[in-house]
Write a protein that holds these residues in place. Structure first.
Motif, PDB file in Angstrom:
ATOM      1  N   GLY A   1      39.028  21.115  38.697  1.00  0.00           N
ATOM      2  CA  GLY A   1      40.315  22.212  39.110  1.00  0.00           C
ATOM      3  C   GLY A   1      40.926  22.768  40.264  1.00  0.00           C
ATOM      4  O   GLY A   1      40.688  24.341  40.156  1.00  0.00           O
ATOM      5  N   TRP A   2      40.605  22.691  41.683  1.00  0.00           N
ATOM      6  CA  TRP A   2      40.720  23.475  42.810  1.00  0.00           C
ATOM      7  C   TRP A   2      42.502  22.042  43.359  1.00  0.00           C
ATOM      8  O   TRP A   2      41.857  20.526  43.064  1.00  0.00           O
ATOM      9  CB  TRP A   2      39.778  22.798  44.015  1.00  0.00           C
ATOM     10  N   THR A   3      43.014  22.514  44.037  1.00  0.00           N
ATOM     11  CA  THR A   3      44.448  21.565  44.637  1.00  0.00           C
ATOM     12  C   THR A   3      43.616  22.211  45.970  1.00  0.00           C
ATOM     13  O   THR A   3      43.013  23.468  46.382  1.00  0.00           O
ATOM     14  CB  THR A   3      45.984  22.259  44.816  1.00  0.00           C
ATOM     15  N   VAL A   4      43.550  21.515  47.500  1.00  0.00           N
ATOM     16  CA  VAL A   4      43.018  21.105  48.601  1.00  0.00           C
ATOM     17  C   VAL A   4      44.404  20.773  49.493  1.00  0.00           C
ATOM     18  O   VAL A   4      44.663  19.668  48.511  1.00  0.00           O
ATOM     19  CB  VAL A   4      41.890  20.982  48.501  1.00  0.00           C
ATOM     20  N   LEU A   5      44.826  21.252  50.158  1.00  0.00           N
ATOM     21  CA  LEU A   5      45.969  20.430  51.142  1.00  0.00           C
ATOM     22  C   LEU A   5      44.962  20.328  52.477  1.00  0.00           C
ATOM     23  O   LEU A   5      44.003  21.452  52.423  1.00  0.00           O
ATOM     24  CB  LEU A   5      47.369  21.994  51.451  1.00  0.00           C
ATOM     25  N   PHE A   6      45.505  19.966  52.810  1.00  0.00           N
ATOM     26  CA  PHE A   6      44.493  18.860  54.323  1.00  0.00           C
ATOM     27  C   PHE A   6      45.104  18.804  55.635  1.00  0.00           C
ATOM     28  O   PHE A   6      46.472  17.734  55.412  1.00  0.00           O
ATOM     29  CB  PHE A   6      43.394  17.852  53.800  1.00  0.00           C
ATOM     30  N   ARG A   7      44.876  18.839  56.397  1.00  0.00           N
ATOM     31  CA  ARG A   7      45.798  18.686  58.242  1.00  0.00           C
ATOM     32  C   ARG A   7      44.683  17.589  58.494  1.00  0.00           C
ATOM     33  O   ARG A   7      44.472  18.309  59.091  1.00  0.00           O
ATOM     34  CB  ARG A   7      46.607  19.452  58.526  1.00  0.00           C
ATOM     35  N   GLY A   8      44.511  16.255  58.657  1.00  0.00           N
ATOM     36  CA  GLY A   8      43.945  15.659  59.824  1.00  0.00           C
ATOM     37  C   GLY A   8      42.446  15.929  58.750  1.00  0.00           C
ATOM     38  O   GLY A   8      43.375  15.588  57.273  1.00  0.00           O
ATOM     39  N   GLY A   9      41.249  16.504  59.176  1.00  0.00           N
ATOM     40  CA  GLY A   9      39.789  16.053  58.439  1.00  0.00           C
ATOM     41  C   GLY A   9      39.918  17.633  58.578  1.00  0.00           C
ATOM     42  O   GLY A   9      38.601  17.973  57.373  1.00  0.00           O
ATOM     43  N   SER A  10      40.798  18.304  58.178  1.00  0.00           N
ATOM     44  CA  SER A  10      40.189  19.572  57.914  1.00  0.00           C
ATOM     45  C   SER A  10      41.290  20.271  56.756  1.00  0.00           C
ATOM     46  O   SER A  10      42.346  20.208  56.305  1.00  0.00           O
ATOM     47  CB  SER A  10      40.461  20.985  58.865  1.00  0.00           C
ATOM     48  N   ALA A  11      40.205  20.947  56.000  1.00  0.00           N
ATOM     49  CA  ALA A  11      40.628  21.980  54.562  1.00  0.00           C
ATOM     50  C   ALA A  11      42.155  22.857  55.327  1.00  0.00           C
ATOM     51  O   ALA A  11      41.324  24.078  55.701  1.00  0.00           O
ATOM     52  CB  ALA A  11      39.982  21.776  53.459  1.00  0.00           C
ATOM     53  N   ILE A  12      42.939  23.390  54.845  1.00  0.00           N
ATOM     54  CA  ILE A  12      43.890  24.623  55.427  1.00  0.00           C
ATOM     55  C   ILE A  12      44.302  25.283  54.249  1.00  0.00           C
ATOM     56  O   ILE A  12      44.732  25.990  54.928  1.00  0.00           O
ATOM     57  CB  ILE A  12      45.515  23.989  56.655  1.00  0.00           C
ATOM     58  N   LEU A  13      44.313  24.520  52.933  1.00  0.00           N
ATOM     59  CA  LEU A  13      44.305  25.696  51.886  1.00  0.00           C
ATOM     60  C   LEU A  13      43.529  25.578  51.406  1.00  0.00           C
ATOM     61  O   LEU A  13      43.803  24.364  50.721  1.00  0.00           O
ATOM     62  CB  LEU A  13      45.897  26.297  51.610  1.00  0.00           C
ATOM     63  N   ARG A  14      42.983  26.001  50.498  1.00  0.00           N
ATOM     64  CA  ARG A  14      42.381  25.565  48.505  1.00  0.00           C
ATOM     65  C   ARG A  14      42.635  26.508  47.859  1.00  0.00           C
ATOM     66  O   ARG A  14      42.205  28.077  48.482  1.00  0.00           O
ATOM     67  CB  ARG A  14      40.761  25.416  49.051  1.00  0.00           C
TER      68      ARG A  14
ATOM     69  N   TYR B   1      54.287  23.796  53.860  1.00  0.00           N
ATOM     70  CA  TYR B   1      53.081  22.867  54.414  1.00  0.00           C
ATOM     71  C   TYR B   1      54.167  21.919  55.187  1.00  0.00           C
ATOM     72  O   TYR B   1      54.052  20.886  54.129  1.00  0.00           O
ATOM     73  CB  TYR B   1      51.840  23.026  53.774  1.00  0.00           C
ATOM     74  N   GLU B   2      53.814  21.083  55.990  1.00  0.00           N
ATOM     75  CA  GLU B   2      54.269  19.844  56.527  1.00  0.00           C
ATOM     76  C   GLU B   2      53.162  19.346  57.221  1.00  0.00           C
ATOM     77  O   GLU B   2      51.905  19.980  58.243  1.00  0.00           O
ATOM     78  CB  GLU B   2      55.175  20.178  58.140  1.00  0.00           C
ATOM     79  N   ASP B   3      53.171  17.753  57.219  1.00  0.00           N
ATOM     80  CA  ASP B   3      51.745  17.076  57.622  1.00  0.00           C
ATOM     81  C   ASP B   3      50.557  17.400  57.239  1.00  0.00           C
ATOM     82  O   ASP B   3      49.848  17.480  57.398  1.00  0.00           O
ATOM     83  CB  ASP B   3      52.073  16.803  59.003  1.00  0.00           C
ATOM     84  N   VAL B   4      50.861  17.101  55.668  1.00  0.00           N
ATOM     85  CA  VAL B   4      49.665  17.754  54.581  1.00  0.00           C
ATOM     86  C   VAL B   4      49.614  16.438  54.111  1.00  0.00           C
ATOM     87  O   VAL B   4      49.966  15.738  53.174  1.00  0.00           O
ATOM     88  CB  VAL B   4      49.334  18.911  54.276  1.00  0.00           C
ATOM     89  N   GLN B   5      48.343  15.904  53.454  1.00  0.00           N
ATOM     90  CA  GLN B   5      48.023  15.569  52.289  1.00  0.00           C
ATOM     91  C   GLN B   5      46.962  16.185  50.959  1.00  0.00           C
ATOM     92  O   GLN B   5      46.827  17.650  51.387  1.00  0.00           O
ATOM     93  CB  GLN B   5      46.904  14.413  52.416  1.00  0.00           C
ATOM     94  N   VAL B   6      47.006  16.178  50.146  1.00  0.00           N
ATOM     95  CA  VAL B   6      46.977  17.102  48.247  1.00  0.00           C
ATOM     96  C   VAL B   6      46.257  16.026  48.159  1.00  0.00           C
ATOM     97  O   VAL B   6      46.128  14.820  47.578  1.00  0.00           O
ATOM     98  CB  VAL B   6      48.329  17.078  47.780  1.00  0.00           C
ATOM     99  N   GLU B   7      44.620  17.296  47.541  1.00  0.00           N
ATOM    100  CA  GLU B   7      43.869  17.348  47.044  1.00  0.00           C
ATOM    101  C   GLU B   7      43.563  17.550  45.913  1.00  0.00           C
ATOM    102  O   GLU B   7      43.754  18.926  45.928  1.00  0.00           O
ATOM    103  CB  GLU B   7      42.883  16.263  47.431  1.00  0.00           C
ATOM    104  N   ARG B   8      43.168  16.760  44.748  1.00  0.00           N
ATOM    105  CA  ARG B   8      43.083  17.661  43.181  1.00  0.00           C
ATOM    106  C   ARG B   8      41.853  17.152  42.931  1.00  0.00           C
ATOM    107  O   ARG B   8      41.934  15.800  42.385  1.00  0.00           O
ATOM    108  CB  ARG B   8      44.568  17.630  42.548  1.00  0.00           C
ATOM    109  N   GLU B   9      40.966  18.018  42.669  1.00  0.00           N
ATOM    110  CA  GLU B   9      39.585  17.704  42.285  1.00  0.00           C
ATOM    111  C   GLU B   9      38.810  18.730  41.795  1.00  0.00           C
ATOM    112  O   GLU B   9      38.802  20.150  42.454  1.00  0.00           O
ATOM    113  CB  GLU B   9      38.956  17.114  42.960  1.00  0.00           C
TER     114      GLU B   9
END
Length: 59
Positions: free
Chosen positions: A29-42, A19-27
């Motif tokens: 019990g979930w790992t969520v990948l964001f691109r811009g303001g949208s979650a692209i994978l949870r 996954y390119e150009d993403v930010q990762v957040e963990r909260e």
């Protein structure tokens, strides 16, 4: 923006993606990948086999 390689799933259903150009957040019990303001994978953390930052490295 960072690039990550992630392997997730269980049993015979395992996915390896880059996954390119993403930010990762963990909260909660979930790992969520964001691109811009949208979650692209949870994905539930229990299904994440590996998550590795592959570039660019923070400077």
């Amino acid at each position: 923006m960072p690039t990550y390689q992630m392997v997730y799933g269980d049993g015979e259903q395992v996915v390896r993606e880059t996954y390119e150009d993403v930010q990762v957040e963990r909260e909660d019990g979930w790992t969520v990948l964001f691109r811009g303001g949208s979650a692209i994978l949870r994905v539930q953390d229990v299904h994440v086999q590996s998550l590795e930052r592959v570039g660019p490295q923070p400077g």
